[in-house]
Design a protein around this motif. Sequence first.
Motif, PDB file in Angstrom:
ATOM      1  N   GLN A 233       0.762  -1.283   0.065  1.00 40.16           N
ATOM      2  CA  GLN A 233       0.058  -0.031  -0.227  1.00 40.16           C
ATOM      3  C   GLN A 233       0.771   1.338  -0.157  1.00 40.16           C
ATOM      4  OE1 GLN A 233      -3.622  -0.142  -0.388  1.00 40.16           O
ATOM      5  NE2 GLN A 233      -2.872  -2.215  -0.825  1.00 40.16           N
ATOM      6  N   THR A 234       2.230   1.107   0.084  1.00 40.45           N
ATOM      7  CA  THR A 234       3.045   2.266  -0.016  1.00 40.45           C
ATOM      8  C   THR A 234       3.237   2.766  -1.186  1.00 40.45           C
ATOM      9  OG1 THR A 234       4.218   1.580   2.117  1.00 40.45           O
ATOM     10  CG2 THR A 234       5.384   3.262   0.966  1.00 40.45           C
ATOM     11  N   ARG A 235       3.079   4.034  -1.546  1.00 38.18           N
ATOM     12  CA  ARG A 235       3.616   4.783  -2.876  1.00 38.18           C
ATOM     13  C   ARG A 235       5.046   5.348  -2.495  1.00 38.18           C
ATOM     14  NH1 ARG A 235      -0.045   9.292  -5.199  1.00 38.18           N
ATOM     15  NH2 ARG A 235       1.285   8.853  -6.810  1.00 38.18           N
ATOM     16  N   ALA A 236       5.934   4.915  -3.408  1.00 35.24           N
ATOM     17  CA  ALA A 236       7.374   5.157  -2.875  1.00 35.24           C
ATOM     18  C   ALA A 236       8.347   5.736  -4.385  1.00 35.24           C
ATOM     19  CB  ALA A 236       8.203   3.696  -2.433  1.00 35.24           C
ATOM     20  N   TRP A 237       9.267   6.652  -4.297  1.00 39.65           N
ATOM     21  CA  TRP A 237       9.896   6.936  -5.071  1.00 39.65           C
ATOM     22  C   TRP A 237      11.401   7.294  -4.670  1.00 39.65           C
ATOM     23  CZ3 TRP A 237       5.208   8.910  -3.433  1.00 39.65           C
ATOM     24  CH2 TRP A 237       4.102   9.070  -4.411  1.00 39.65           C
ATOM     25  N   ASN A 238      12.263   7.066  -5.931  1.00 40.37           N
ATOM     26  CA  ASN A 238      13.756   7.481  -5.528  1.00 40.37           C
ATOM     27  C   ASN A 238      13.732   8.835  -6.176  1.00 40.37           C
ATOM     28  OD1 ASN A 238      16.475   7.918  -6.167  1.00 40.37           O
ATOM     29  ND2 ASN A 238      16.899   5.843  -6.166  1.00 40.37           N
ATOM     30  N   VAL A 239      13.754   9.718  -5.293  1.00 41.91           N
ATOM     31  CA  VAL A 239      13.698  11.250  -5.867  1.00 41.91           C
ATOM     32  C   VAL A 239      14.885  11.678  -6.617  1.00 41.91           C
ATOM     33  CG1 VAL A 239      11.975  11.767  -4.243  1.00 41.91           C
ATOM     34  CG2 VAL A 239      14.425  11.928  -3.606  1.00 41.91           C
ATOM     35  N   GLY A 240      16.234  11.461  -6.275  1.00 38.60           N
ATOM     36  CA  GLY A 240      17.071  11.877  -6.700  1.00 38.60           C
ATOM     37  C   GLY A 240      17.196  13.335  -6.769  1.00 38.60           C
ATOM     38  N   LYS A 241      18.162  13.826  -7.787  1.00 40.73           N
ATOM     39  CA  LYS A 241      18.142  15.390  -7.871  1.00 40.73           C
ATOM     40  C   LYS A 241      17.042  15.970  -8.513  1.00 40.73           C
ATOM     41  CE  LYS A 241      22.077  15.718 -10.982  1.00 40.73           C
ATOM     42  NZ  LYS A 241      23.547  16.101 -11.124  1.00 40.73           N
ATOM     43  N   LYS A 242      16.263  15.262  -9.094  1.00 40.84           N
ATOM     44  CA  LYS A 242      14.943  15.831  -9.812  1.00 40.84           C
ATOM     45  C   LYS A 242      14.006  16.250  -8.490  1.00 40.84           C
ATOM     46  CE  LYS A 242      14.959  12.855 -13.891  1.00 40.84           C
ATOM     47  NZ  LYS A 242      14.330  11.875 -14.608  1.00 40.84           N
ATOM     48  N   GLY A 243      13.975  15.721  -7.565  1.00 41.55           N
ATOM     49  CA  GLY A 243      13.144  16.101  -6.318  1.00 41.55           C
ATOM     50  C   GLY A 243      11.756  15.684  -6.629  1.00 41.55           C
ATOM     51  N   TYR A 244      11.114  15.852  -5.746  1.00 40.91           N
ATOM     52  CA  TYR A 244       9.609  15.388  -5.583  1.00 40.91           C
ATOM     53  C   TYR A 244       8.584  16.221  -4.596  1.00 40.91           C
ATOM     54  CZ  TYR A 244       5.270  12.677  -5.800  1.00 40.91           C
ATOM     55  OH  TYR A 244       3.737  12.421  -6.245  1.00 40.91           O
ATOM     56  N   LEU A 245       7.607  16.971  -5.014  1.00 35.93           N
ATOM     57  CA  LEU A 245       6.904  17.898  -4.389  1.00 35.93           C
ATOM     58  C   LEU A 245       5.840  17.219  -3.857  1.00 35.93           C
ATOM     59  CD1 LEU A 245       6.841  20.817  -3.301  1.00 35.93           C
ATOM     60  CD2 LEU A 245       5.477  21.444  -5.280  1.00 35.93           C
ATOM     61  N   LEU A 246       5.839  16.785  -2.558  1.00 34.65           N
ATOM     62  CA  LEU A 246       4.533  16.202  -1.931  1.00 34.65           C
ATOM     63  C   LEU A 246       3.640  17.096  -1.319  1.00 34.65           C
ATOM     64  CD1 LEU A 246       3.482  13.531  -0.851  1.00 34.65           C
ATOM     65  CD2 LEU A 246       5.020  13.847   1.189  1.00 34.65           C
ATOM     66  N   GLN A 247       2.415  16.932  -1.436  1.00 31.79           N
ATOM     67  CA  GLN A 247       1.532  17.982  -0.812  1.00 31.79           C
ATOM     68  C   GLN A 247       0.586  16.879   0.145  1.00 31.79           C
ATOM     69  OE1 GLN A 247      -0.643  19.524  -4.195  1.00 31.79           O
ATOM     70  NE2 GLN A 247       0.718  21.135  -4.556  1.00 31.79           N
ATOM     71  N   LEU A 248       0.633  17.249   1.349  1.00 30.79           N
ATOM     72  CA  LEU A 248      -0.125  16.853   2.388  1.00 30.79           C
ATOM     73  C   LEU A 248      -1.364  17.430   2.545  1.00 30.79           C
ATOM     74  CD1 LEU A 248       2.625  15.725   4.778  1.00 30.79           C
ATOM     75  CD2 LEU A 248       1.643  14.107   3.095  1.00 30.79           C
ATOM     76  N   GLU A 249      -2.351  16.672   2.711  1.00 28.96           N
ATOM     77  CA  GLU A 249      -3.833  17.328   3.137  1.00 28.96           C
ATOM     78  C   GLU A 249      -4.285  17.153   4.345  1.00 28.96           C
ATOM     79  OE1 GLU A 249      -6.426  16.322  -0.238  1.00 28.96           O
ATOM     80  OE2 GLU A 249      -5.180  17.497  -1.570  1.00 28.96           O
TER      81      GLU A 249
END
Length: 249
Positions: A233-249
């Motif tokens: 059920q886990t959504r997972a990313w290898n972000v590296g230097k591209k980065g990921y913008l997570l929005q928590l509601e």
Amino acid sequence: MPSKPSISGGGGGPNAPLLAKGELLTKGGSLAKGESRSRLGRGTVLASDLGVRILIFSDIHSDWKTLERLLSVEADYYIAAGDQVTWAKGIERAGEILRSRGGKVYVLPGNHESADQVAGMCARYGLHNFHERHMQIGRWHVAGLGYSSPTPFNTPGEYTEPQLAQRLERFGALDPLVLVCHAPPYGTALDRIREGLHAGSTAVRDFIQEHQPVYFFCGHIHEAEGVEARLGQTRAWNVGKKGYLLQLE
């Protein structure tokens, strides 16, 4: 400026005491701040209309233009998930750039920095040492663990698998959990170097399998940068230097 949430835990070297919605960023840019407010632990922060924004990135390796571009993106929190530099060279320059976002920046050591080196940089430049620590943002728990599992290169930031497992376990009761590690889970798309060759952590994999954090972010394996995976059920990313913008509601 956002108020500081409460932070729990403590960092240290291998023998230290144990204590979304989003988008992959491939170009520079910014998001306008809204006027809604969200609870962050004991404080209140200004957030976007879509919630609290956390920009997570790793493995800058002294690419200062990329680091500056990432920090130009508006977010409420910035988590640098390790390997700002290579073999700790240039760590002062990393601190100088990261402090442009001041108290919004939370830093993990990768395998190319020691916990003490990152702690010192954070103290000198007004950043948060997030190694082996966690904080609460509204209903969400956000936890960080630096270092990788052992490598062939004897880099300064390595834990054994039992050391990783022991430190991860303190986060097991946190729910809902956003977990940020430098090390990816072993045997997944996030640690794949090439077909049949993986270099992640079995301890990280086992923790995710057992506890199923809602979100997981990592770096370390450059060949898997930008890869997304579903681990149960886990959504997972290898972000590296591209980065990921997570929005928590």
